[in-house]
Design an enzyme around this catalytic site. Structure first.
Site, PDB file in Angstrom:
ATOM      1  N   GLY A   9       0.855  -1.203   0.000  1.00 37.07           N
ATOM      2  CA  GLY A   9       0.000   0.000   0.000  1.00 37.07           C
ATOM      3  C   GLY A   9       0.883   1.243   0.000  1.00 37.07           C
ATOM      4  O   GLY A   9       0.533   2.272   0.575  1.00 37.07           O
ATOM      5  N   GLY A  12      -0.024   5.129  -1.077  1.00 36.61           N
ATOM      6  CA  GLY A  12      -1.053   5.882  -0.358  1.00 36.61           C
ATOM      7  C   GLY A  12      -0.473   7.039   0.440  1.00 36.61           C
ATOM      8  O   GLY A  12       0.714   7.373   0.339  1.00 36.61           O
ATOM      9  N   GLN A  13      -1.339   7.661   1.246  1.00 39.47           N
ATOM     10  CA  GLN A  13      -0.943   8.873   1.973  1.00 39.47           C
ATOM     11  C   GLN A  13       0.251   8.596   2.896  1.00 39.47           C
ATOM     12  O   GLN A  13       1.209   9.362   2.921  1.00 39.47           O
ATOM     13  CB  GLN A  13      -2.127   9.418   2.794  1.00 39.47           C
ATOM     14  CG  GLN A  13      -1.849  10.807   3.344  1.00 39.47           C
ATOM     15  CD  GLN A  13      -2.796  11.240   4.453  1.00 39.47           C
ATOM     16  OE1 GLN A  13      -3.650  10.484   4.901  1.00 39.47           O
ATOM     17  NE2 GLN A  13      -2.643  12.471   4.898  1.00 39.47           N
ATOM     18  N   TYR A 144     -15.148   0.168   9.445  1.00 36.94           N
ATOM     19  CA  TYR A 144     -13.705   0.414   9.532  1.00 36.94           C
ATOM     20  C   TYR A 144     -13.220   0.215  10.974  1.00 36.94           C
ATOM     21  O   TYR A 144     -12.234  -0.499  11.218  1.00 36.94           O
ATOM     22  CB  TYR A 144     -13.443   1.843   9.059  1.00 36.94           C
ATOM     23  CG  TYR A 144     -12.026   2.333   9.159  1.00 36.94           C
ATOM     24  CD1 TYR A 144     -11.008   1.796   8.386  1.00 36.94           C
ATOM     25  CD2 TYR A 144     -11.704   3.400  10.018  1.00 36.94           C
ATOM     26  CE1 TYR A 144      -9.714   2.293   8.458  1.00 36.94           C
ATOM     27  CE2 TYR A 144     -10.416   3.902  10.087  1.00 36.94           C
ATOM     28  CZ  TYR A 144      -9.421   3.348   9.320  1.00 36.94           C
ATOM     29  OH  TYR A 144      -8.141   3.839   9.390  1.00 36.94           O
ATOM     30  N   LYS A 148     -10.671  -2.607  12.472  1.00 38.40           N
ATOM     31  CA  LYS A 148      -9.425  -2.258  13.164  1.00 38.40           C
ATOM     32  C   LYS A 148      -9.384  -2.873  14.575  1.00 38.40           C
ATOM     33  O   LYS A 148      -8.353  -3.374  15.011  1.00 38.40           O
ATOM     34  CB  LYS A 148      -9.261  -0.734  13.248  1.00 38.40           C
ATOM     35  CG  LYS A 148      -8.962  -0.063  11.912  1.00 38.40           C
ATOM     36  CD  LYS A 148      -7.620  -0.484  11.344  1.00 38.40           C
ATOM     37  CE  LYS A 148      -7.246   0.259  10.086  1.00 38.40           C
ATOM     38  NZ  LYS A 148      -6.026  -0.243   9.448  1.00 38.40           N
TER      39      LYS A 148
HETATM   40  P1  NAD Z   1      -4.500   5.227   1.516  1.00 40.48           P
HETATM   41  O1  NAD Z   1      -5.890   4.907   1.136  1.00 40.48           O
HETATM   42  O2  NAD Z   1      -3.968   6.585   1.221  1.00 40.48           O
HETATM   43  O3  NAD Z   1      -3.498   4.171   0.886  1.00 40.48           O
HETATM   44  C1  NAD Z   1      -3.758   2.809   0.831  1.00 40.48           C
HETATM   45  C2  NAD Z   1      -2.997   2.233  -0.333  1.00 40.48           C
HETATM   46  O4  NAD Z   1      -3.274   0.828  -0.376  1.00 40.48           O
HETATM   47  C3  NAD Z   1      -3.427   2.814  -1.684  1.00 40.48           C
HETATM   48  O5  NAD Z   1      -2.307   3.274  -2.413  1.00 40.48           O
HETATM   49  C4  NAD Z   1      -4.099   1.643  -2.400  1.00 40.48           C
HETATM   50  O6  NAD Z   1      -3.882   1.630  -3.800  1.00 40.48           O
HETATM   51  C5  NAD Z   1      -3.431   0.457  -1.726  1.00 40.48           C
HETATM   52  N1  NAD Z   1      -4.235  -0.763  -1.791  1.00 40.48           N
HETATM   53  C6  NAD Z   1      -5.584  -0.864  -1.749  1.00 40.48           C
HETATM   54  N2  NAD Z   1      -5.948  -2.143  -1.862  1.00 40.48           N
HETATM   55  C7  NAD Z   1      -4.825  -2.876  -1.975  1.00 40.48           C
HETATM   56  C8  NAD Z   1      -4.548  -4.248  -2.122  1.00 40.48           C
HETATM   57  N3  NAD Z   1      -5.531  -5.146  -2.208  1.00 40.48           N
HETATM   58  N4  NAD Z   1      -3.262  -4.652  -2.196  1.00 40.48           N
HETATM   59  C9  NAD Z   1      -2.250  -3.744  -2.135  1.00 40.48           C
HETATM   60  N5  NAD Z   1      -2.449  -2.416  -2.017  1.00 40.48           N
HETATM   61  C10 NAD Z   1      -3.721  -1.993  -1.934  1.00 40.48           C
HETATM   62  O7  NAD Z   1      -4.371   4.923   3.087  1.00 40.48           O
HETATM   63  P2  NAD Z   1      -3.368   5.588   4.139  1.00 40.48           P
HETATM   64  O8  NAD Z   1      -3.997   6.830   4.638  1.00 40.48           O
HETATM   65  O9  NAD Z   1      -1.995   5.599   3.626  1.00 40.48           O
HETATM   66  O10 NAD Z   1      -3.525   4.525   5.335  1.00 40.48           O
HETATM   67  C11 NAD Z   1      -2.669   3.422   5.458  1.00 40.48           C
HETATM   68  C12 NAD Z   1      -3.073   2.644   6.691  1.00 40.48           C
HETATM   69  O11 NAD Z   1      -3.055   3.496   7.837  1.00 40.48           O
HETATM   70  C13 NAD Z   1      -4.493   2.056   6.648  1.00 40.48           C
HETATM   71  O12 NAD Z   1      -4.507   0.824   7.320  1.00 40.48           O
HETATM   72  C14 NAD Z   1      -5.297   3.067   7.433  1.00 40.48           C
HETATM   73  O13 NAD Z   1      -6.429   2.455   8.013  1.00 40.48           O
HETATM   74  C15 NAD Z   1      -4.306   3.485   8.486  1.00 40.48           C
HETATM   75  N6  NAD Z   1      -4.629   4.784   9.044  1.00 40.48           N
HETATM   76  C16 NAD Z   1      -4.509   5.911   8.290  1.00 40.48           C
HETATM   77  C17 NAD Z   1      -4.848   7.141   8.825  1.00 40.48           C
HETATM   78  C18 NAD Z   1      -4.720   8.417   8.030  1.00 40.48           C
HETATM   79  O14 NAD Z   1      -5.144   9.486   8.523  1.00 40.48           O
HETATM   80  N7  NAD Z   1      -4.160   8.382   6.828  1.00 40.48           N
HETATM   81  C19 NAD Z   1      -5.297   7.226  10.160  1.00 40.48           C
HETATM   82  C20 NAD Z   1      -5.446   6.035  10.886  1.00 40.48           C
HETATM   83  C21 NAD Z   1      -5.083   4.825  10.333  1.00 40.48           C
HETATM   84  C1  AKB Z   2     -10.069   8.050   8.627  1.00 39.98           C
HETATM   85  O1  AKB Z   2     -10.572   9.173   8.769  1.00 39.98           O
HETATM   86  O2  AKB Z   2     -10.695   7.045   8.228  1.00 39.98           O
HETATM   87  C2  AKB Z   2      -8.625   7.865   9.017  1.00 39.98           C
HETATM   88  C3  AKB Z   2      -8.514   7.393  10.408  1.00 39.98           C
HETATM   89  C4  AKB Z   2      -8.554   8.359  11.533  1.00 39.98           C
HETATM   90  O3  AKB Z   2      -8.424   6.211  10.634  1.00 39.98           O
HETATM   91  N1  AKB Z   2      -7.927   9.093   8.794  1.00 39.98           N
END
Ligand code: NAD
Ligand code: AKB
Length: 312
Positions: A9, A12-13, A144, A148
């Site tokens: 992944g 992603g962000q 979600y 988690k």
């Molecule tokens: P994102 O959606 O920006 O990135 C996720 C990436 O995973 C994407 O690039 C997507 O193409 C890839 N992906 C989707 N399905 C896939 C698959 N089957 N196989 C491989 N890759 C795949 O998410 P993010 O914000 O980078 O978050 C990453 C993790 O952190 C997640 O588990 C999210 O729940 C957790 N998280 C993020 C935040 C936040 O604010 N960004 C907060 C809490 C938790």
């Molecule tokens: C969302 O809003 O889904 C994420 C998180 C706090 O898990 N940024």
């Protein structure tokens, strides 16, 4: 054999920033980026290995792990809160099966260590809203959050039962300028900066007084790497650690941006994401992370806003 890290992944962000930081620390060739989507040309993830990989394809995952002799996996592929509500069954499948595929690699001693992120979404309306403790009532109301919370329970189970070295953080909403967020409830706090910089009015999908826990991405990346580098014996939590940096509402972030860009305007039109936000904490107690592995946030709201506006 040295450390070889696979980030799943990676586009992603979080992944797009985590890969760059890990590569700067342990070398480009030791960090394999992977994502469902191929890399766009000119991507800054091109400086090291990249694989198109679906985490749900167990055999393809094993092939990539064997090809590079991967020792550690950072599993970031998931559906986030808002997108998950639109497709609950697929969110459950991706968020759970992806985790099992990676946990089982460690159970079978094919890899040595895992990072898997949880979220403040594990808490629900019956959890204490302010300074939400590490250990408390957890009755999430979103798919979600349920995925988690269950993921956390499985991580702890794999640690206790199979000695799997899995480490986890309950990230708050993360704010970064490098890449756009991927379908969460806290995404407004990134979008607002893009609109402000483009000199456009921002329509916020949360009400002005909805306070949520947030964090600047650099703090989150540092937390992640520090936790992964911590001595195993110092970690008392094998589900997922609370960490905190700041809490603010849309109105507060607007005021801060307005200070820097006085012509910026905002309006509030709450949608289905309001109910998700209302079920989450306003602030988080991270005492145990501070004690166990020295966690401490750097960025305050003013620094975060200045950095975002300067760099977008
Ligand atoms: P994102 O959606 O920006 O990135 C996720 C990436 O995973 C994407 O690039 C997507 O193409 C890839 N992906 C989707 N399905 C896939 C698959 N089957 N196989 C491989 N890759 C795949 O998410 P993010 O914000 O980078 O978050 C990453 C993790 O952190 C997640 O588990 C999210 O729940 C957790 N998280 C993020 C935040 C936040 O604010 N960004 C907060 C809490 C938790
Ligand atoms: C969302 O809003 O889904 C994420 C998180 C706090 O898990 N940024």
């Amino acid at each position: 054999m040295g450390k070889k890290v696979l980030v799943i992944g990676a586009s992603g962000q979080i992944g797009s920033e985590l890969v760059l930081t890990l590569r700067s620390r342990i070398g480009n060739m030791n960090v394999i980026a992977s994502d469902l989507k191929p890399l766009p040309s000119g991507s800054n993830l091109n400086e090291g290995p990249f694989e198109v990989l679906d985490v749900l394809d167990n055999q393809a995952l094993l092939n990539v792990v064997n090809k590079y002799n991967v020792t550690e996996v950072y599993l970031l592929a998931a559906l986030l809160s808002a997108t998950a509500e639109e497709n609950p069954m697929f969110a459950w499948k991706l968020n759970m099966e992806g985790l099992f595929n990676v946990l089982n690699l460690a159970k079978d001693k094919i890899i040595q260590k895992i990072f898997w992120p949880s979220s403040i979404a594990v808490f629900g309306p019956t959890s204490p809203k302010n300074n939400t403790p590490q250990h408390t009532i957890m009755e999430p109301t979103t798919v979600y959050g349920i995925s988690k919370l269950v993921g956390e329970r499985w991580c702890e189970y794999y640690y206790n039962k199979y000695n799997v070295d899995v480490r986890s953080i309950r990230y708050p909403g993360l704010i970064s300028y490098g890449s756009l967020p991927g379908g969460g409830t806290t995404d407004y706090a990134v979008d607002v900066f893009h609109k402000a910089k483009a000199n456009e009015k921002f329509t916020c999908f949360l009400s002005k007084d909805t306070t949520l826990p947030m964090m600047y991405m650099d703090d989150a990346i540092r937390a992640t790497i520090d936790l992964m580098n911590a001595e195993s014996s110092s970690l008392s939590v094998r589900s997922s650690y609370n960490i905190a940096a700041l809490s603010f509402s849309p109105e507060q972030i607007y005021n801060e941006i307005h200070h820097i860009l006085p012509s910026f305007e905002i309006e509030y039109k709450p949608d289905f994401r309001q109910a998700i936000a209302d079920s989450w904490p306003s602030s988080i107690d991270d005492e145990i992370a501070r004690k166990d592995w020295g966690w401490c946030a750097d960025y305050n709201l003013k620094e975060l806003c200045e950095t975002m506006i300067k760099n977008i």
